[in-house]
Design an enzyme around this catalytic site. Sequence first.
Site, PDB file in Angstrom:
ATOM      1  N   ALA A 177      55.103  29.515  42.233  1.00  0.00           N
ATOM      2  CA  ALA A 177      54.903  28.821  43.327  1.00  0.00           C
ATOM      3  C   ALA A 177      55.952  27.688  42.766  1.00  0.00           C
ATOM      4  O   ALA A 177      57.194  26.927  43.531  1.00  0.00           O
ATOM      5  CB  ALA A 177      53.434  28.197  43.656  1.00  0.00           C
ATOM      6  N   TYR A 180      53.168  29.912  38.907  1.00  0.00           N
ATOM      7  CA  TYR A 180      54.360  29.886  38.460  1.00  0.00           C
ATOM      8  C   TYR A 180      55.402  30.355  39.869  1.00  0.00           C
ATOM      9  O   TYR A 180      56.501  29.611  39.362  1.00  0.00           O
ATOM     10  CB  TYR A 180      54.511  30.851  37.260  1.00  0.00           C
ATOM     11  CG  TYR A 180      55.501  30.728  36.700  1.00  0.00           C
ATOM     12  CD1 TYR A 180      56.370  30.456  35.738  1.00  0.00           C
ATOM     13  CD2 TYR A 180      56.391  32.555  37.214  1.00  0.00           C
ATOM     14  CE1 TYR A 180      57.332  30.430  34.629  1.00  0.00           C
ATOM     15  CE2 TYR A 180      58.112  32.863  36.247  1.00  0.00           C
ATOM     16  CZ  TYR A 180      58.005  31.544  35.384  1.00  0.00           C
ATOM     17  OH  TYR A 180      59.973  31.893  34.498  1.00  0.00           O
ATOM     18  N   ASN A 214      65.465  23.161  32.353  1.00  0.00           N
ATOM     19  CA  ASN A 214      64.665  24.535  31.581  1.00  0.00           C
ATOM     20  C   ASN A 214      63.932  24.511  31.743  1.00  0.00           C
ATOM     21  O   ASN A 214      63.132  25.507  31.424  1.00  0.00           O
ATOM     22  CB  ASN A 214      65.870  24.869  30.219  1.00  0.00           C
ATOM     23  CG  ASN A 214      64.805  26.554  30.005  1.00  0.00           C
ATOM     24  OD1 ASN A 214      65.450  27.530  31.026  1.00  0.00           O
ATOM     25  ND2 ASN A 214      64.967  26.243  28.901  1.00  0.00           N
ATOM     26  N   ILE A 217      63.949  38.520  30.792  1.00  0.00           N
ATOM     27  CA  ILE A 217      64.948  38.029  29.693  1.00  0.00           C
ATOM     28  C   ILE A 217      63.768  38.348  28.067  1.00  0.00           C
ATOM     29  O   ILE A 217      63.201  38.272  28.065  1.00  0.00           O
ATOM     30  CB  ILE A 217      65.484  37.471  29.603  1.00  0.00           C
ATOM     31  CG1 ILE A 217      65.802  36.541  30.945  1.00  0.00           C
ATOM     32  CG2 ILE A 217      66.541  36.598  28.489  1.00  0.00           C
ATOM     33  CD1 ILE A 217      67.353  38.089  31.573  1.00  0.00           C
ATOM     34  N   VAL A 258      58.722  16.848  29.253  1.00  0.00           N
ATOM     35  CA  VAL A 258      59.804  16.706  31.077  1.00  0.00           C
ATOM     36  C   VAL A 258      58.292  16.229  32.180  1.00  0.00           C
ATOM     37  O   VAL A 258      58.771  15.851  33.344  1.00  0.00           O
ATOM     38  CB  VAL A 258      59.830  18.213  31.288  1.00  0.00           C
ATOM     39  CG1 VAL A 258      61.410  17.961  30.820  1.00  0.00           C
ATOM     40  CG2 VAL A 258      59.213  19.151  31.340  1.00  0.00           C
ATOM     41  N   SER A 277      64.014  24.008  22.987  1.00  0.00           N
ATOM     42  CA  SER A 277      64.102  24.845  21.881  1.00  0.00           C
ATOM     43  C   SER A 277      64.342  26.171  21.137  1.00  0.00           C
ATOM     44  O   SER A 277      63.606  26.301  20.018  1.00  0.00           O
ATOM     45  CB  SER A 277      62.533  23.594  21.358  1.00  0.00           C
ATOM     46  OG  SER A 277      61.867  24.576  21.575  1.00  0.00           O
TER      47      SER A 277
END
Length: 256
Positions: free
Chosen positions: A156, A154, A88, A187, A62, A16
Amino acid sequence: MLKSLQGRTVIVTGGSKGIGRGIAKRFGAAGLTVMVVARSQADADAVASEIGAGAFGFAADVTDPDGMAAMAAAAIERTGRIDVLCANAGIFPAAKLGEMTAADFDHVLGTNLKGTFLSVSACLPAMKAAGWGRIVITSSITGPITGYPGWSHYGASKAGQLGFMRTAAIELAQHGITVNAVMPGNIFTEGLDGLGPDYFAKMEASIPMRKLGSVDDIANAALYFASEEAGYVTGQTIVVDGGQVLPESLAALEAM
């Protein structure tokens, strides 16, 4: 020119916003039917509307095995197939060691790493039945290659994704399923809006190309991994970072 993937179905988790939104839109432009997965149905539907005909949203977390099973079932019911999974979905709340709680650590690992496992597991029956599948994981340079204060959990999780990928690639090769990962550097996404020119200048100063990447840069790498042409590529990574991991120090860039 890649062969057309038109008629195939892709599921994009965390679709999203940010990189996930870019991946979903790029795959839609390539002619795939896109299931945009997010925790909010409204957010997922909004991106599906941007993509246009054939795209549809689905609300699932998820971290929830039942939610991932429902996601896969909905894709099969709607399109009859699951060809590509772009795993993702991810979170990156900052917390330094000494301040980070066990719950903080579990939350990040549960979403980023266990969430990858659960989404992949849910899609495997359809891919195995078809004898063809592409799994593309969004990892990061942070963890596998670099570190950043506040992101030990993060990092790890992102390094863990690559360990998962390599064994999964071995196990699934016999079923015609490839498993690969894209490793983004810095990014530009909507989440960086409002941070100001000084912040961007510091980030760009550490990148040889002197600019942040775009979500399309990541999406194009993911599309390659999903292609027919990448059928003999599995267990591999592509670093998309403008050369950020190459200099040994800022002095190397200043020497330019």
